[in-house]
Write a protein that holds these residues in place. Sequence first.
Motif, PDB file in Angstrom:
ATOM      1  N   VAL A  30      -4.354  10.895  -2.691  1.00  0.00           N
ATOM      2  CA  VAL A  30      -3.155  10.215  -2.175  1.00  0.00           C
ATOM      3  C   VAL A  30      -3.233   9.970  -0.674  1.00  0.00           C
ATOM      4  O   VAL A  30      -3.051   8.845  -0.215  1.00  0.00           O
ATOM      5  CB  VAL A  30      -1.874  11.010  -2.513  1.00  0.00           C
ATOM      6  CG1 VAL A  30      -0.642  10.285  -1.983  1.00  0.00           C
ATOM      7  CG2 VAL A  30      -1.756  11.260  -4.004  1.00  0.00           C
ATOM      8  N   PHE A  31      -3.466  11.008   0.072  1.00  0.00           N
ATOM      9  CA  PHE A  31      -3.432  10.907   1.527  1.00  0.00           C
ATOM     10  C   PHE A  31      -4.849  10.923   2.101  1.00  0.00           C
ATOM     11  O   PHE A  31      -5.764  11.486   1.523  1.00  0.00           O
ATOM     12  CB  PHE A  31      -2.601  12.047   2.124  1.00  0.00           C
ATOM     13  CG  PHE A  31      -1.181  12.057   1.634  1.00  0.00           C
ATOM     14  CD1 PHE A  31      -0.301  11.036   1.982  1.00  0.00           C
ATOM     15  CD2 PHE A  31      -0.719  13.068   0.810  1.00  0.00           C
ATOM     16  CE1 PHE A  31       1.005  11.029   1.521  1.00  0.00           C
ATOM     17  CE2 PHE A  31       0.586  13.077   0.345  1.00  0.00           C
ATOM     18  CZ  PHE A  31       1.447  12.054   0.701  1.00  0.00           C
ATOM     19  N   THR A  32      -4.983  10.324   3.250  1.00  0.00           N
ATOM     20  CA  THR A  32      -6.254  10.270   3.956  1.00  0.00           C
ATOM     21  C   THR A  32      -6.264  11.350   5.027  1.00  0.00           C
ATOM     22  O   THR A  32      -5.274  11.514   5.756  1.00  0.00           O
ATOM     23  CB  THR A  32      -6.433   8.886   4.622  1.00  0.00           C
ATOM     24  OG1 THR A  32      -6.321   7.892   3.617  1.00  0.00           O
ATOM     25  CG2 THR A  32      -7.763   8.774   5.313  1.00  0.00           C
TER      26      THR A  32
ATOM     27  N   ASP B 134      -0.898  12.349   6.708  1.00  0.00           N
ATOM     28  CA  ASP B 134      -1.653  11.160   6.317  1.00  0.00           C
ATOM     29  C   ASP B 134      -2.319  10.513   7.525  1.00  0.00           C
ATOM     30  O   ASP B 134      -1.667  10.214   8.522  1.00  0.00           O
ATOM     31  CB  ASP B 134      -0.723  10.171   5.626  1.00  0.00           C
ATOM     32  CG  ASP B 134      -1.489   9.089   4.879  1.00  0.00           C
ATOM     33  OD1 ASP B 134      -2.711   9.265   4.647  1.00  0.00           O
ATOM     34  OD2 ASP B 134      -0.859   8.088   4.501  1.00  0.00           O
TER      35      ASP B 134
ATOM     36  N   LYS C 103       0.528   6.857  -6.675  1.00  0.00           N
ATOM     37  CA  LYS C 103      -0.503   7.892  -6.807  1.00  0.00           C
ATOM     38  C   LYS C 103       0.118   9.274  -6.619  1.00  0.00           C
ATOM     39  O   LYS C 103      -0.199  10.216  -7.339  1.00  0.00           O
ATOM     40  CB  LYS C 103      -1.619   7.689  -5.784  1.00  0.00           C
ATOM     41  CG  LYS C 103      -2.514   6.516  -6.063  1.00  0.00           C
ATOM     42  CD  LYS C 103      -3.550   6.400  -4.967  1.00  0.00           C
ATOM     43  CE  LYS C 103      -4.399   5.159  -5.110  1.00  0.00           C
ATOM     44  NZ  LYS C 103      -5.357   5.038  -3.989  1.00  0.00           N
ATOM     45  N   PHE C 104       0.985   9.366  -5.617  1.00  0.00           N
ATOM     46  CA  PHE C 104       1.684  10.627  -5.362  1.00  0.00           C
ATOM     47  C   PHE C 104       2.505  11.019  -6.590  1.00  0.00           C
ATOM     48  O   PHE C 104       2.558  12.193  -6.963  1.00  0.00           O
ATOM     49  CB  PHE C 104       2.588  10.483  -4.133  1.00  0.00           C
ATOM     50  CG  PHE C 104       3.271  11.755  -3.734  1.00  0.00           C
ATOM     51  CD1 PHE C 104       2.593  12.739  -3.036  1.00  0.00           C
ATOM     52  CD2 PHE C 104       4.603  11.963  -4.054  1.00  0.00           C
ATOM     53  CE1 PHE C 104       3.223  13.912  -2.671  1.00  0.00           C
ATOM     54  CE2 PHE C 104       5.249  13.134  -3.688  1.00  0.00           C
ATOM     55  CZ  PHE C 104       4.558  14.103  -2.997  1.00  0.00           C
TER      56      PHE C 104
ATOM     57  N   GLU D 152       1.805   1.691  -3.607  1.00  0.00           N
ATOM     58  CA  GLU D 152       0.649   2.205  -4.350  1.00  0.00           C
ATOM     59  C   GLU D 152       0.417   3.683  -4.045  1.00  0.00           C
ATOM     60  O   GLU D 152       0.124   4.467  -4.951  1.00  0.00           O
ATOM     61  CB  GLU D 152      -0.599   1.390  -4.006  1.00  0.00           C
ATOM     62  CG  GLU D 152      -0.582  -0.007  -4.579  1.00  0.00           C
ATOM     63  CD  GLU D 152      -1.759  -0.856  -4.097  1.00  0.00           C
ATOM     64  OE1 GLU D 152      -2.642  -0.343  -3.363  1.00  0.00           O
ATOM     65  OE2 GLU D 152      -1.789  -2.039  -4.464  1.00  0.00           O
ATOM     66  N   GLN D 153       0.557   4.034  -2.778  1.00  0.00           N
ATOM     67  CA  GLN D 153       0.374   5.429  -2.392  1.00  0.00           C
ATOM     68  C   GLN D 153       1.450   6.303  -3.040  1.00  0.00           C
ATOM     69  O   GLN D 153       1.151   7.393  -3.534  1.00  0.00           O
ATOM     70  CB  GLN D 153       0.433   5.551  -0.867  1.00  0.00           C
ATOM     71  CG  GLN D 153       0.078   6.923  -0.355  1.00  0.00           C
ATOM     72  CD  GLN D 153       0.107   7.005   1.154  1.00  0.00           C
ATOM     73  OE1 GLN D 153       0.852   6.278   1.814  1.00  0.00           O
ATOM     74  NE2 GLN D 153      -0.686   7.891   1.705  1.00  0.00           N
TER      75      GLN D 153
ATOM     76  N   SER E 273      -3.480  15.926  -3.903  1.00  0.00           N
ATOM     77  CA  SER E 273      -2.853  15.035  -2.914  1.00  0.00           C
ATOM     78  C   SER E 273      -3.820  14.648  -1.804  1.00  0.00           C
ATOM     79  O   SER E 273      -3.887  13.484  -1.404  1.00  0.00           O
ATOM     80  CB  SER E 273      -1.619  15.694  -2.287  1.00  0.00           C
ATOM     81  OG  SER E 273      -0.568  15.770  -3.196  1.00  0.00           O
TER      82      SER E 273
ATOM     83  N   ARG F 189      -3.747   7.594   7.317  1.00  0.00           N
ATOM     84  CA  ARG F 189      -3.640   6.137   7.113  1.00  0.00           C
ATOM     85  C   ARG F 189      -2.597   5.587   8.066  1.00  0.00           C
ATOM     86  O   ARG F 189      -1.553   6.164   8.282  1.00  0.00           O
ATOM     87  CB  ARG F 189      -3.206   5.900   5.673  1.00  0.00           C
ATOM     88  CG  ARG F 189      -3.346   4.496   5.200  1.00  0.00           C
ATOM     89  CD  ARG F 189      -3.091   4.453   3.711  1.00  0.00           C
ATOM     90  NE  ARG F 189      -3.981   5.414   3.047  1.00  0.00           N
ATOM     91  CZ  ARG F 189      -3.902   5.766   1.798  1.00  0.00           C
ATOM     92  NH1 ARG F 189      -2.982   5.279   1.027  1.00  0.00           N
ATOM     93  NH2 ARG F 189      -4.744   6.627   1.285  1.00  0.00           N
TER      94      ARG F 189
ATOM     95  N   SER G 132       0.835  -1.212   0.000  1.00  0.00           N
ATOM     96  CA  SER G 132       0.000   0.000   0.000  1.00  0.00           C
ATOM     97  C   SER G 132       0.867   1.259   0.000  1.00  0.00           C
ATOM     98  O   SER G 132       0.461   2.278  -0.570  1.00  0.00           O
ATOM     99  CB  SER G 132      -0.963  -0.003   1.181  1.00  0.00           C
ATOM    100  OG  SER G 132      -0.282   0.147   2.388  1.00  0.00           O
TER     101      SER G 132
ATOM    102  N   LYS H 227       3.510  12.322   4.297  1.00  0.00           N
ATOM    103  CA  LYS H 227       3.130  11.016   4.846  1.00  0.00           C
ATOM    104  C   LYS H 227       3.215  11.067   6.371  1.00  0.00           C
ATOM    105  O   LYS H 227       2.322  10.602   7.069  1.00  0.00           O
ATOM    106  CB  LYS H 227       4.054   9.936   4.266  1.00  0.00           C
ATOM    107  CG  LYS H 227       3.824   8.555   4.827  1.00  0.00           C
ATOM    108  CD  LYS H 227       2.725   7.873   4.084  1.00  0.00           C
ATOM    109  CE  LYS H 227       2.558   6.444   4.577  1.00  0.00           C
ATOM    110  NZ  LYS H 227       1.153   6.082   4.602  1.00  0.00           N
TER     111      LYS H 227
END
Length: 134
Positions: free
Chosen positions: A60-62, A129, A10-11, A6-7, A56, A131, A3, A125
Amino acid sequence: MRSLIEQFMKFGVVGFVAFFIDYGVLMLLSQGFGVDAVLSAGISFCVSVVFNYVASMRFVFTHRDDLSRSREFFIFIILSVIGLVINELIMLAGVAALGDSALTVTITKLVATVIVLVWNFFSRKKWLDGRDAE
């Protein structure tokens, strides 16, 4: 780990689009209008930050529950300003050493972009983030 990769991908996509916004404005100002390359780089970087924040934080980020959107944006801007300082120092050094032709500005900008990309991903991050780290 998957993950995180994957993140980062996306970034990378968001960053790729932001780079072309940044680069387009840089070239338009410095080569099209004759504005100083270092000043042009600062302006173009700021324009791309607005796009980068929206994309973003959407893709990308939560969002962290413990941060208001205004605090999130403030932290994003602070991290981006640090990235801007890194960008400007690299552009200043590159233009001083290599000149300000389109080719040397492009090469210098590519180096700055890679370094700032790493800074941006890992700082965002860590501080933005929501996540869980995996």
